[in-house]
Motif scaffolding. Structure first.
Motif, mmCIF file in Angstrom:
data_model
loop_
_atom_site.group_PDB
_atom_site.id
_atom_site.type_symbol
_atom_site.label_atom_id
_atom_site.label_comp_id
_atom_site.label_asym_id
_atom_site.label_seq_id
_atom_site.Cartn_x
_atom_site.Cartn_y
_atom_site.Cartn_z
ATOM 1 N N TYR A 57 56.918 68.343 21.102
ATOM 2 C CA TYR A 57 57.229 67.051 20.454
ATOM 3 C C TYR A 57 58.283 67.290 19.376
ATOM 4 C CZ TYR A 57 53.436 65.176 23.119
ATOM 5 O OH TYR A 57 52.666 64.804 24.191
ATOM 6 N N VAL A 73 55.686 59.371 19.030
ATOM 7 C CA VAL A 73 55.110 59.703 20.342
ATOM 8 C C VAL A 73 54.833 58.474 21.189
ATOM 9 C CG1 VAL A 73 53.218 60.902 21.507
ATOM 10 C CG2 VAL A 73 54.014 61.712 19.285
ATOM 11 N N ASN A 74 55.324 58.554 22.410
ATOM 12 C CA ASN A 74 55.128 57.497 23.386
ATOM 13 C C ASN A 74 53.856 57.811 24.188
ATOM 14 O OD1 ASN A 74 56.146 55.406 25.184
ATOM 15 N ND2 ASN A 74 56.450 57.085 26.610
ATOM 16 N N LEU A 75 52.955 56.849 24.326
ATOM 17 C CA LEU A 75 51.718 57.084 25.077
ATOM 18 C C LEU A 75 51.997 57.013 26.581
ATOM 19 C CD1 LEU A 75 48.615 57.490 25.085
ATOM 20 C CD2 LEU A 75 48.413 55.002 25.116
ATOM 21 N N SER A 82 50.031 63.143 25.009
ATOM 22 C CA SER A 82 50.278 61.911 24.257
ATOM 23 C C SER A 82 48.963 61.183 23.948
ATOM 24 C CB SER A 82 51.248 61.004 25.019
ATOM 25 O OG SER A 82 50.751 60.704 26.295
ATOM 26 N N HIS A 86 47.839 60.135 20.259
ATOM 27 C CA HIS A 86 47.555 58.727 19.965
ATOM 28 C C HIS A 86 46.110 58.535 19.509
ATOM 29 C CE1 HIS A 86 50.950 55.919 21.019
ATOM 30 N NE2 HIS A 86 51.476 57.127 21.156
ATOM 31 N N THR A 120 61.649 57.550 23.352
ATOM 32 C CA THR A 120 61.405 58.412 22.185
ATOM 33 C C THR A 120 62.394 59.586 22.106
ATOM 34 O OG1 THR A 120 59.653 59.451 23.488
ATOM 35 C CG2 THR A 120 58.963 57.918 21.765
#
Ligand SMILES: Cc1cc2nc3c(=O)[nH]c(=O)nc-3n(C[C@H](O)[C@H](O)[C@H](O)COP(=O)(O)OP(=O)(O)OC[C@H]3O[C@@H](n4cnc5c(N)ncnc54)[C@H](O)[C@@H]3O)c2cc1C
Length: 237
Positions: A57, A73-75, A82, A86, A120
């Motif tokens: 990341y 952070v993109n889920l 991720s 999250h 992201t």
């Protein structure tokens, strides 16, 4: 280097993107370059068996923000890395490995900078942009950022504030699936770039995000005459 940090802030940026601030415990300070990433240790299940693995990341905060690093952070539904990030709460401790990577600003010259991101992929570019601005360098910089729709937009006000403060910084968001009301550019960031008059003579490019965007934009820049050494990229997936 094994590192430990504590979650001190969580910002929900969109329906599926969170910014997570980690206060360093050990070591208390990290030396890194804008654009580098950390490797988070996560448990993933492979063929029915749990195993430890790392997920990279990028650090979205610049190195000058001492003692804290931020991630954006993109889920990915069902994705162990991720989902783990999250699911973090304030006060949780996070183990990771030291900052890695060579996706960092290469030239110290006055060369203009072109930043291109999808999703992201903006994270390491934002760290570079803030770092360069904090250094007081007046380098022309443009960020082209491709997102899907209005609900996927974040950091827009931050970039707007930077572009008001620094006339040499510009940014454009393009949406591939905007609503009818969207006033900005429509379509993929690759299409937006194709429509730009780029002076590639004195330009250095940093591309980050999905593989397709990187392949197309890099090919386009090389075709326009940019040398390979001036086009840097980090592929997220
Ligand atoms: C150097 C580097 C830096 C990275 N930095 C970031 C970062 O700052 N923020 C971030 O959100 N991700 C980042 N990633 C992606 C991240 O490492 C993981 O791949 C991602 O979070 C998915 O992991 P997962 O375990 O949740 O899902 P997995 O099960 O490992 O992934 C499932 C699939 O999701 C897709 N995918 C991976 N990343 C994304 C994404 N960002 N958006 C949509 N789909 C994706 C891929 O097709 C992947 O095969 C980075 C990747 C690299 C290589």
């Amino acid at each position: 280097m094994q590192c430990l940090a504590k979650v001190v802030a969580i910002k929900r940026l969109t329906h599926d993107v969170k910014e997570i601030a980690l206060a360093l415990i050990s070591p208390p300070k990290l030396v890194f370059e804008a654009g580098q990433y950390i490797a988070i240790e996560v448990t993933e299940v492979h063929k029915g068996k749990a195993r430890q693995n790392n997920r990279p990341y990028s650090i979205v905060s610049p190195p000058e923000e001492e003692g804290v690093i931020k991630l954006c952070v993109n889920l990915v539904p069902g994705g162990p890395g991720s989902s783990y990030l999250h699911g973090l709460r304030i006060g949780d401790e996070v183990s990771f490995l030291q900052p890695f990577g060579y996706f960092t600003i290469k030239s110290q010259a006055e060369t203009a900078l072109l930043f291109v991101a999808t999703g992201t992929g903006v994270a390491p570019l934002y760290a570079m942009i803030k770092h360069l601005l904090n250094q007081g360098l007046e380098r022309p910089m443009t960020l082209f950022w491709g997102l899907r729709s209005e609900r996927d937009i974040y950091y827009e006000q931050d970039f707007e504030a930077l572009s008001r403060q620094y006339s040499f910084f510009k940014f454009v968001i393009t949406l591939s699936r905007p609503s009818a009301d969207w006033q900005g550019p429509r379509g993929r960031v690759t299409e937006l770039l194709l429509s730009q008059e780029l002076d590639v003579e004195d330009l250095e490019a940093y591309l980050c995000g999905n593989m397709d965007m990187i392949r197309v934009v890099r090919g386009m820049l090389l075709e326009k005459g940019m040398p390979k050494r001036s086009v840097h990229f980090e592929k997220f997936y």
